[in-house]
Scaffold this active site. Structure first.
Site, PDB file in Angstrom:
ATOM      1  N   GLU A  12      -8.947 -24.046   9.157  1.00 16.15           N
ATOM      2  CA  GLU A  12      -9.769 -25.260   9.088  1.00 16.15           C
ATOM      3  C   GLU A  12     -10.907 -25.232  10.105  1.00 16.15           C
ATOM      4  O   GLU A  12     -11.926 -25.892   9.919  1.00 16.15           O
ATOM      5  CB  GLU A  12      -8.898 -26.508   9.322  1.00 16.15           C
ATOM      6  CG  GLU A  12      -8.568 -27.226   8.034  1.00 16.15           C
ATOM      7  CD  GLU A  12      -7.817 -28.538   8.239  1.00 16.15           C
ATOM      8  OE1 GLU A  12      -7.549 -28.944   9.385  1.00 16.15           O
ATOM      9  OE2 GLU A  12      -7.487 -29.159   7.221  1.00 16.15           O
ATOM     10  N   HIS A  31       9.131  -5.671   3.027  1.00 13.75           N
ATOM     11  CA  HIS A  31       9.694  -5.302   1.719  1.00 13.75           C
ATOM     12  C   HIS A  31       8.967  -6.008   0.576  1.00 13.75           C
ATOM     13  O   HIS A  31       9.433  -5.981  -0.557  1.00 13.75           O
ATOM     14  CB  HIS A  31      11.197  -5.607   1.703  1.00 13.75           C
ATOM     15  CG  HIS A  31      11.932  -4.770   2.705  1.00 13.75           C
ATOM     16  ND1 HIS A  31      12.623  -3.634   2.381  1.00 13.75           N
ATOM     17  CD2 HIS A  31      12.032  -4.891   4.055  1.00 13.75           C
ATOM     18  CE1 HIS A  31      13.128  -3.089   3.479  1.00 13.75           C
ATOM     19  NE2 HIS A  31      12.788  -3.847   4.518  1.00 13.75           N
ATOM     20  N   LYS A  72     -10.028 -34.065  -2.543  1.00 21.21           N
ATOM     21  CA  LYS A  72      -9.611 -35.476  -2.463  1.00 21.21           C
ATOM     22  C   LYS A  72     -10.475 -36.329  -3.386  1.00 21.21           C
ATOM     23  O   LYS A  72      -9.980 -37.197  -4.096  1.00 21.21           O
ATOM     24  CB  LYS A  72      -9.748 -35.996  -1.023  1.00 21.21           C
ATOM     25  CG  LYS A  72      -8.775 -35.376  -0.053  1.00 21.21           C
ATOM     26  CD  LYS A  72      -8.910 -36.051   1.303  1.00 21.21           C
ATOM     27  CE  LYS A  72      -8.127 -35.321   2.363  1.00 21.21           C
ATOM     28  NZ  LYS A  72      -8.446 -35.760   3.712  1.00 21.21           N
TER      29      LYS A  72
HETATM   30  O1  PA5 Z   1      -6.613 -30.980  11.369  1.00 23.36           O
HETATM   31  C1  PA5 Z   1      -6.874 -31.934  10.672  1.00 23.36           C
HETATM   32  O2  PA5 Z   1      -7.680 -32.785  11.038  1.00 23.36           O
HETATM   33  C2  PA5 Z   1      -6.183 -32.161   9.344  1.00 23.36           C
HETATM   34  O3  PA5 Z   1      -5.397 -31.128   8.968  1.00 23.36           O
HETATM   35  C3  PA5 Z   1      -5.347 -33.413   9.410  1.00 23.36           C
HETATM   36  O4  PA5 Z   1      -4.416 -33.261  10.441  1.00 23.36           O
HETATM   37  C4  PA5 Z   1      -4.646 -33.691   8.101  1.00 23.36           C
HETATM   38  O5  PA5 Z   1      -5.563 -33.694   7.059  1.00 23.36           O
HETATM   39  C5  PA5 Z   1      -3.934 -35.023   8.166  1.00 23.36           C
HETATM   40  O6  PA5 Z   1      -4.827 -36.046   8.450  1.00 23.36           O
HETATM   41  P1  PA5 Z   1      -4.361 -37.451   8.985  1.00 23.36           P
HETATM   42  O7  PA5 Z   1      -3.658 -37.243  10.271  1.00 23.36           O
HETATM   43  O8  PA5 Z   1      -5.610 -38.242   9.116  1.00 23.36           O
HETATM   44  O9  PA5 Z   1      -3.433 -38.027   7.926  1.00 23.36           O
END
Ligand code: PA5
Length: 452
Positions: free
Chosen positions: A304, A325, A439
């Site tokens: 990310e 494996h 989303k």
């Molecule tokens: O690193 C990030 O920002 C994302 O992976 C969030 O942690 C994830 O999308 C969950 O978001 P939230 O905590 O707003 O529900």
């Protein structure tokens, strides 16, 4: 005069012996010392951008100083809440997705009994929800919760993420039916933004205990906030030792601004140079199955943070020898597009050795009385040699044992390296605009009010 073994030249700076070690000797055939020296200014610049909090996304750099800022009062409040939940629960369900659950799971699964659900526990066993959309998963979880005393920790920084919101609505109603409204409220804790989001509103209306995710810490960097600390404490592990580990390596990394002295910069630059040579996949591996979720946490952190603007290393994971494996063939002889980062745990906590067998039908007497851990380390050595000879560069990161302290070190080390790495790639390591695309489509298809 005998030549100094090459390994010493490329082992990351020797830190305090309590700390993790980095060894990138086995990348030398792909990235020379000269090339590293020639590019070290890039890593040092990215390092300065990180510590001076002057780069892109700099309003999300709260994690840099976080371990040093957790007070005695913070620890005590979290521990008291954890004990309160633990006293009334056989199971605690952690509801969250991505950064709101992976850090907890990484730490807890690294430390708990490998078959924790099958052995009597002093503390609640953690289960997880809101990290998928499987109806059968939720059904099966409800079936388990029918028969167990439980509590819920619901975590969402935005307070609006669909997966945890759906799971929480279902589990909240189950909890209220099982325990009644008043008691259910004492079994639910919410961790979210200080003021914004539906979860904050709900928690205020219901009067739940709450903890705040600081504004300047993003989800994937939040494991050392209550997001990770509360559930880890519920599971019975020392959040103080975890934070101590992070604090110790933070002090080392922040006090060594030169490339030659700083393993986080070295790791970041080596992988950057490998990437620029066409090795676009980093396969994080470990011979310790308890680190499966640590690898998952790493995948999210780097995926990310770096994967944007059509750039970035693809972070993949494998657990050896299991995956030797399945993926071993590809690693050895498939498309040459990957390098490996191996997480080594020096010492097992327990001793199991190969017994002598009079008949020796399986031919294993040559291993008699050797420990499984010793054999595992030899297998690891053989695997590394094979993969390096197959032109897969190999970076090794070693911790002495699986403990809260060393996991804390690893967490901070990778967070820091990831920021430096992102800045070297010239991306904002702290946003995730690409996650919105799925989303939006999903909301349109579901007919969510207000989405066009
Ligand atoms: O690193 C990030 O920002 C994302 O992976 C969030 O942690 C994830 O999308 C969950 O978001 P939230 O905590 O707003 O529900």
């Amino acid at each position: 005069m005998k030549e100094e073994p090459k390994i010493h030249k490329r082992v990351g700076r020797t830190l305090n012996s309590m700390l993790m070690k980095l060894n990138y000797t086995n990348t030398s055939f792909a990235v020379s010392e000269e090339a590293l020296r020639a590019h070290k200014a890039l890593a040092e610049q990215a390092y300065r951008t990180t510590v001076s909090k002057s780069g892109r996304g700099n309003d999300f750099l709260g994690w840099v100083d976080l371990p040093a800022g957790i007070s005695e009062e913070d620890f005590a409040t979290i521990e008291q809440c954890a004990d309160r939940l633990a006293n009334k629960s056989e199971v605690t369900v952690v509801i969250g997705i991505g950064g709101s659950y992976l850090g907890t799971r990484a730490v807890v699964e690294a430390l708990q009994h490998s078959f924790g659900a099958m052995v009597p526990q002093q503390r609640p066993y953690l289960l997880y929800a809101g990290n998928n959309m499987s109806e059968d998963y939720l059904h099966d979880l409800l079936e388990v919760l029918d028969k167990k005393d439980y509590s819920l920790i619901v975590i969402s920084k935005s307070g609006t993420t669909t997966e945890p919101a759906i799971a929480f609505r279902v589990l909240k109603q189950h909890c209220e039916r099982k325990y009644g409204l008043e008691e259910a409220r004492t079994r639910i804790v919410a961790i979210t933004d200080a003021a914004r989001g539906a979860l904050r509103t709900l928690a205020t209306q219901e009067g739940y205990d709450t903890f705040v995710i600081p504004d300047d810490v993003g989800g994937r960097y939040s494991v050392l906030t209550p997001v990770g600390l509360l559930p880890i404490a519920v599971a019975g592990f020392s959040i103080r030792k975890l934070v101590e580990g992070a604090k110790a390596i933070r002090a080392e990394l922040l006090s060594h601004p030169a490339f030659a002295d700083n393993p986080a910069m070295q790791y970041a630059l080596v992988r950057y140079m490998l990437y620029n040579q066409g090795l676009k996949v980093e396969l994080m591996t470990s011979f310790e199955p308890r680190l499966f979720y640590f690898v998952e946490w790493f995948k999210q952190l780097f995926g990310e943070s770096e994967g944007k603007e059509h750039k970035g290393i693809f972070p993949a994971g494998a657990i050896f020898s299991t995956d030797l494996h399945s993926l071993g063939q590809y690693i050895q002889e498939g498309t040459r597009q990957l390098f490996e980062t191996v997480l080594t745990v020096e010492k097992a906590h327990h001793h199991v050795e190969i017994p002598f067998d009079e008949k020796n039908t399986d031919g294993l007497n040559y291993l008699q009385h050797r420990s499984i851990d010793e054999i595992c380390h030899i297998a690891q050595q053989g695997t590394c040699q094979a993969h390096v000879s197959g032109e897969v560069p190999n970076i090794e990161i070693t911790i002495p044992e699986l403990s809260e302290h060393h996991l804390g070190e690893l967490i901070y080390f990778f967070e820091f390296s990831c920021a430096v790495s992102g800045y070297m790639l010239d991306v904002n390591p702290f946003d995730q605009p690409g996650v919105e695309a799925y989303k939006r489509n999903m909301f349109l298809l579901l007919g969510k009010p207000g989405v066009k």
